[in-house]
Write a protein that holds these residues in place. Structure first.
Motif, PDB file in Angstrom:
ATOM      1  N   VAL A  81      -7.030   0.939  -2.293  1.00 50.96           N
ATOM      2  CA  VAL A  81      -6.263  -0.309  -2.296  1.00 50.96           C
ATOM      3  C   VAL A  81      -7.111  -1.410  -2.935  1.00 50.96           C
ATOM      4  N   PRO A  82      -6.649  -1.966  -4.026  1.00 54.76           N
ATOM      5  CA  PRO A  82      -7.423  -3.013  -4.689  1.00 54.76           C
ATOM      6  C   PRO A  82      -7.228  -4.342  -3.970  1.00 54.76           C
ATOM      7  N   ILE A 132      -2.549   9.993   1.089  1.00 56.24           N
ATOM      8  CA  ILE A 132      -2.059   8.607   1.154  1.00 56.24           C
ATOM      9  C   ILE A 132      -3.240   7.685   0.857  1.00 56.24           C
ATOM     10  N   PRO A 133      -2.970   6.441   0.474  1.00 52.93           N
ATOM     11  CA  PRO A 133      -4.068   5.563   0.086  1.00 52.93           C
ATOM     12  C   PRO A 133      -5.075   5.333   1.217  1.00 52.93           C
ATOM     13  N   THR A 134      -6.356   5.441   0.881  1.00 52.92           N
ATOM     14  CA  THR A 134      -7.429   5.036   1.787  1.00 52.92           C
ATOM     15  C   THR A 134      -7.830   3.610   1.413  1.00 52.92           C
ATOM     16  N   ALA A 135      -8.755   3.061   2.195  1.00 48.80           N
ATOM     17  CA  ALA A 135      -9.236   1.704   1.899  1.00 48.80           C
ATOM     18  C   ALA A 135      -9.805   1.628   0.479  1.00 48.80           C
ATOM     19  N   MET A 136     -10.353   2.756  -0.005  1.00 51.85           N
ATOM     20  CA  MET A 136     -10.939   2.773  -1.348  1.00 51.85           C
ATOM     21  C   MET A 136      -9.877   2.668  -2.450  1.00 51.85           C
ATOM     22  N   PHE A 160      -3.088  16.016   5.733  1.00 59.56           N
ATOM     23  CA  PHE A 160      -3.656  14.936   4.917  1.00 59.56           C
ATOM     24  C   PHE A 160      -4.734  15.412   3.946  1.00 59.56           C
ATOM     25  N   THR A 190       0.830  -1.209   0.000  1.00 56.22           N
ATOM     26  CA  THR A 190       0.000   0.000   0.000  1.00 56.22           C
ATOM     27  C   THR A 190       0.865   1.259   0.000  1.00 56.22           C
ATOM     28  N   GLN A 191       1.987   1.229   0.733  1.00 58.87           N
ATOM     29  CA  GLN A 191       2.900   2.381   0.661  1.00 58.87           C
ATOM     30  C   GLN A 191       3.520   2.504  -0.726  1.00 58.87           C
TER      31      GLN A 191
END
Lengths: 171, 792
Positions: free
Chosen positions: B705-706, B699-703, B694, B671-672
């Motif tokens: 991250v595939p 930075i990536p949210t849960a949405m 922020f 994810t990073q």
């Protein structure tokens, strides 16, 4: 200027004198010594300060302390079963079991967000869980195991509900 | 004594610190509340580069509620610190070199009084020309940033801190003679660690003139070393206790050392506890970043895709202070040309000074940058020779017995081929590579799939001696207490140590407690960096616990009247020749009766290797981890927006000791890497950071991250505990270049500059937000005036 704030906190009535312009987050952390609720950004972007306000998840950094007058606040410290000794809720236990906890700083907020989701939608799909925690940033986990923990808790709760229903029918 | 069957290691386990964290009981440094605690506020530089002409703190000291104010004058040698190059200061001395650099700290009864104190400090600054990027740093008339003599000074380039090199043959003539050649320059961005916990420290003075520092640091012993030196105290007068740390990723060393020394000094001056807790804006503005890099790669290959030689030159923007970028550059140099066989490789990595904050350690430590670039170059070669990118990699990757790009021989099992084959098969790679371009014709949404693979040197390697110390003691209630000089800042290291101790001792994990690292109870083990905790700290734990396990076996043999070799173990049971099991408590109690000392120390060290920094030759690491990642994307041709649809990853990390933790590291690292590839970039405008919270630093949210499908290829590593290697850093390496390669597959656009923002994908270049740093300026107080700061 201090003002008197009366509300229900984790099931118990509280009354506290505090400056009227501070946030609910500061009230919890600095005046009530409940440090389980974390500050990550103070602008409502990260969700680390999530609490339940009248059952809905809010960023406590964006709520003015006096706004909770007469209302019900639940923090991470109040989620566990309160029957005698404090014990973790099923969701909190699932976070540990499924590897959803790493550094832990986002964890209280994510547990609160997950609990709010499960109360409004007891059987969410994975996509609905992802949507439900989209307001909470986590830098460690990549969210996969957090979604697992919430999903498995939903399944366990549904099973228990069914068992209760079956037991009632038998009665 | 190493058991062949395991009861706890490798099995499902709960993180030892999980329950407290999930229940809100875990105490981070900012959660401590002690009577009489003072608050602090900092006077920070409002401009990127200036000479400090005058500081007068006398008015600040008269502000009601203010108890002390410190500047660089309050520290030994003006608070100079830094390793390997001592060019940094606890508080700015004579000059400021980046926006937000600390100049003075005020301690007061509350934050408001401290803030008023800061605004009362009289400060005169003489603005100096600003170096905004690496090109400017190299101009002949560039102002010189560091106050130390740099390696570059010898060549008329004082803003080059140093150059790390690798010399393995002479690649240039080979490249020139190769039928297939590539010469491209790639760029990677500054990245913010964005740990969810902003930095926090609490220092408590003792009546004897010593001080206790509770800190969110990665490396308490290094922190103690710096604090003791600048405070002018012996080491035993400074005790550093690591609080629960809310994420670090390399980011909580130098900045926390400064905070620790500052609060410790104020605590000693006021005789009151002093806390310092950063806001997110302060954290992003003041803490160090992953360096931005530009990497020029020249490759030569045969028409059949066999790689021949590589010449790589990299420039890292180290910002105002060299910090660990000196070592980041070395690790980058050791990996510049990737996990491939070459006849010759030459690499140079230059560390440059600019006025862009400063750079230091961040997950991957130079290899993240190196992999991001070389793995795009490899795809570009594959395209030239019209060979599938995975086939080209399989043809060239290193295996056991091969020479790596540095010329060292690989003497270990190598799971890289298995990793590539796993992701290829799981992702349905061959079909998608074939069909996506056909499907994309005339479509608004374009699909692509890309790959990357990597190797990553284990531990410190040539950077230094790689050791750790652990202790174990069986307490009166037969619980087991462990310490380790290597720490857990969210990684799960304490759980790994617990599981290893459980297996070696034959004691349930619930009996075992690994203390938070405290410099007064644990033994110095160097810094907790380089993903070395499980291997080095784990082995130290094993060595310590084996000593006790042996004593318990002797005690059991004495009790059961047999030879020690006849004792078998099954979990907590000791079983003698009569097959009568005796439980753990009985054996421990008997051991005490026999007078055995049930505490021990274990030290473990990786084999010593040698790298010649001047010549650029030698053995850089004792071993490597390997991995491969595939990313499938959809690119919107109208907006340039890239969405990652799925990720497949396979990592050869040796034996997995704590599966939930290892997968957590893997998903988190991926994810990073996704953020690094798609959205994360600390933007500097004239030295001011644009994105200080922020809302702007995304930075990536849960949405975002595939679904991730991942596996571990467990190629055993002979030096690791139970055959383990490491996972924390390598997990993020493959994602960003795989994304870039997927975007190329989808669009035919080779962007060569991360992150792949819509602007870069659509226009081929970034649209920089030239706001003159309004966000930083607002936080620094420009709107309400700068107090008594005068810029001349």
């Amino acid at each position: 200027m201090n003002t008197q704030i009366k509300f229900t906190l984790n099931g118990s009535p509280v009354m506290v004198e505090a400056p009227g312009e501070i946030s609910l987050l500061r009230l919890l952390r600095d005046h009530l010594n409940l440090t389980g609720t974390k500050e990550g950004c103070a602008i409502g972007e990260c969700g680390a300060c999530s609490v339940l306000l009248d059952g809905r998840v809010v960023n406590s950094c964006l709520v003015l302390a006096p706004q909770v007058n007469g209302r019900e606040v639940v923090t991470i410290e109040g989620l566990g079963q309160q029957d005698g000794a404090h014990s973790a809720s099923d969701l909190q236990a699932a976070f540990v079991k499924y590897g959803a906890v790493q550094c832990g700083y986002c964890t209280p907020g994510l547990v609160i967000a997950g609990e709010a989701l499960l109360r409004s939608n007891p059987m969410p799909t994975r996509a609905e869980i992802i949507d439900g925690i989209a307001g909470n940033l986590c830098r460690c986990t990549g969210y996969q195991q957090i979604v697992d923990a919430i999903e498995q808790t939903a399944l366990q709760r549904a099973e228990r509900t069914q068992q209760h229903a079956a037991a009632k029918v038998q009665e | 004594m190493l058991r062949h069957t395991t009861h706890w290691v490798t099995k499902p386990a709960n993180r030892v610190d999980g329950p407290d964290k999930a229940n809100g009981k875990a105490k981070y440094a900012g959660d401590y509340r002690v009577p009489g605690q003072l608050a602090t506020r900092a006077l920070r530089s409002p401009i990127p580069h200036a000479r400090i002409l005058r500081i007068d703190t006398s008015a600040a000291l008269k502000v009601p509620g203010v108890l002390a104010v410190i500047t660089s004058d309050d520290f030994v040698d003006h608070g100079r610190f830094g390793f390997p190059v001592a060019d940094n200061f606890i508080l700015a001395y004579q000059k400021v070199r980046y926006v937000g650099e600390g100049i003075a700290i005020v301690a007061a009864v509350d934050a408001e009084a401290a803030e008023a104190g800061v605004r009362a400090i009289e400060l005169d600054l003489e603005a100096l020309p600003v170096i905004e990027d690496m090109e400017q740093a190299l101009l002949p008339d560039a102002p010189i940033i560091p106050d130390v003599v740099t390696e570059g000074s010898k060549h008329g380039q004082p803003n080059i801190c140093l150059t790390q090199i690798v010399r393995n043959g002479d690649p240039e003539p080979i490249i020139d003679a190769s039928p297939v050649q590539l010469d491209q320059t790639y760029a990677t961005p500054f990245q913010e660690h964005a740990y969810l916990e902003p930095e926090a420290v609490l220092s408590i003075p003792n009546p004897d003139g010593s001080v206790i520092i509770y800190a969110c640091d990665q490396s308490p012993f290094n922190n103690r070393g710096v604090a003791a030196a600048v405070l002018g105290l012996p080491q035993d007068k400074v005790r550093v206790i690591q609080a629960i740390v809310g994420g670090s990723f390399g980011g909580k060393d130098e900045v926390v050392y400064q905070m620790s020394a500052q609060t410790a000094k104020l605590a000693l001056l006021t005789n009151r506890p002093v806390s310092m807790v950063f806001s997110r804006e302060e954290s992003i503005m003041v803490s160090y970043k992953r360096d931005a890099s530009q990497i020029r790669i020249r490759l030569g290959a045969d028409r059949d895709g066999t790689l021949q030689a590589a010449r790589v030159e990299a420039w890292l923007d180290g910002g105002a202070y060299s910090a660990e970028t000196v070592l980041t550059a070395w690790r980058a140099a050791m990996h510049l040309a990737g996990a491939y066989k070459y006849q010759a490789v030459k690499g140079d990595v230059h560390v440059l000074y600019t006025n862009n904050n400063y750079s230091s350690a961040f997950r991957g430590f130079g290899n993240t940058e190196a992999v991001a670039c070389i793995e795009q170059a490899i795809d570009e070669i594959a395209e030239q020779v019209e060979i599938d990118p995975i086939d080209l990699r399989l043809k060239n990757i290193i295996g056991k017995g091969d020479q790596t790009m540095t010329g060292a021989t690989l003497n270990q099992e190598v799971g890289l081929r298995a990793c590539l084959e796993w992701v290829r098969q799981k992702s349905d790679w061959d079909r998608k590579r074939r069909e996506f371009p056909l499907q994309n014709k005339g479509r608004r949404y374009q699909k692509g799939i890309g790959v990357a693979c990597y190797f990553h040197g284990m531990g410190l390697g040539g950077e230094g001696t790689d050791f750790a110390n652990a202790t174990v003691a069986i307490e009166r209630d037969n619980s087991v207490t462990l310490t380790n000089g290597l720490t857990d800042y969210g990684t799960g290291a304490r759980t790994v140590f617990t599981l290893i101790a459980a297996d070696v001792l034959g004691a349930r994990p619930e009996r075992i407690k690994v203390l938070l690292t405290d410099t007064e109870t644990a033994i110095d083990s160097g810094p907790t960096v380089a993903s070395r905790a499980s291997v080095v700290g784990g082995n130290a734990t094993r060595v310590a616990v084996e000593k006790i396990a042996q004593l318990l076996t002797f005690a059991a043999a004495n009790l059961l009247q047999c030879a020690p070799a006849q004792i078998l173990r099954d979990k907590e049971a000791f079983i003698g020749p009569d097959e009568e099991p005796v439980d753990f408590d009985t054996v421990v109690n008997h051991a005490r009766k026999l007078g055995y000392v049930l505490s021990a120390h274990g030290r473990w060290q990786l084999p010593v290797i040698h790298w010649d920094f001047a010549k650029g030759t030698g053995t850089p690491y004792v071993g490597y981890t390997f991995g491969a990642a595939i990313v499938e994307v959809t690119v919107h041709s109208g907006t340039g927006r890239v969405q990652a649809d799925r990720i497949w990853a396979a990592h050869d990390i040796g034996k997995v000791l704590f599966p939930e933790g290892a997968y957590g590291q893997l998903y988190g690292g991926i994810t990073q890497g996704l953020g690094y590839g798609l959205m994360e970039e600390v933007e500097f405008n004239h030295g001011y950071i644009h994105n200080v919270n922020f809302d702007d630093y995304i930075i990536p949210t849960a949405m975002d991250v595939p679904p991730i499908e991942a596996t571990f290829i467990e190629a055993p590593f002979h030096l690791g505990p139970y055959g383990a290697k490491n996972v924390a850093e390598p997990s993020m390496l493959g994602v960003a270049p795989a994304l870039a390669n997927a975007v190329y597959h989808a669009t035919g656009k080779r962007i060569r500059e991360l992150p792949l923002t819509p602007e870069r994908v659509l226009l081929g270049h970034a649209l920089h937000n030239d706001d003159h740093g309004d966000n930083s300026r607002q936080w620094l107080g420009y709107g309400k005036g700068l107090g008594n700061v005068r810029v001349i």
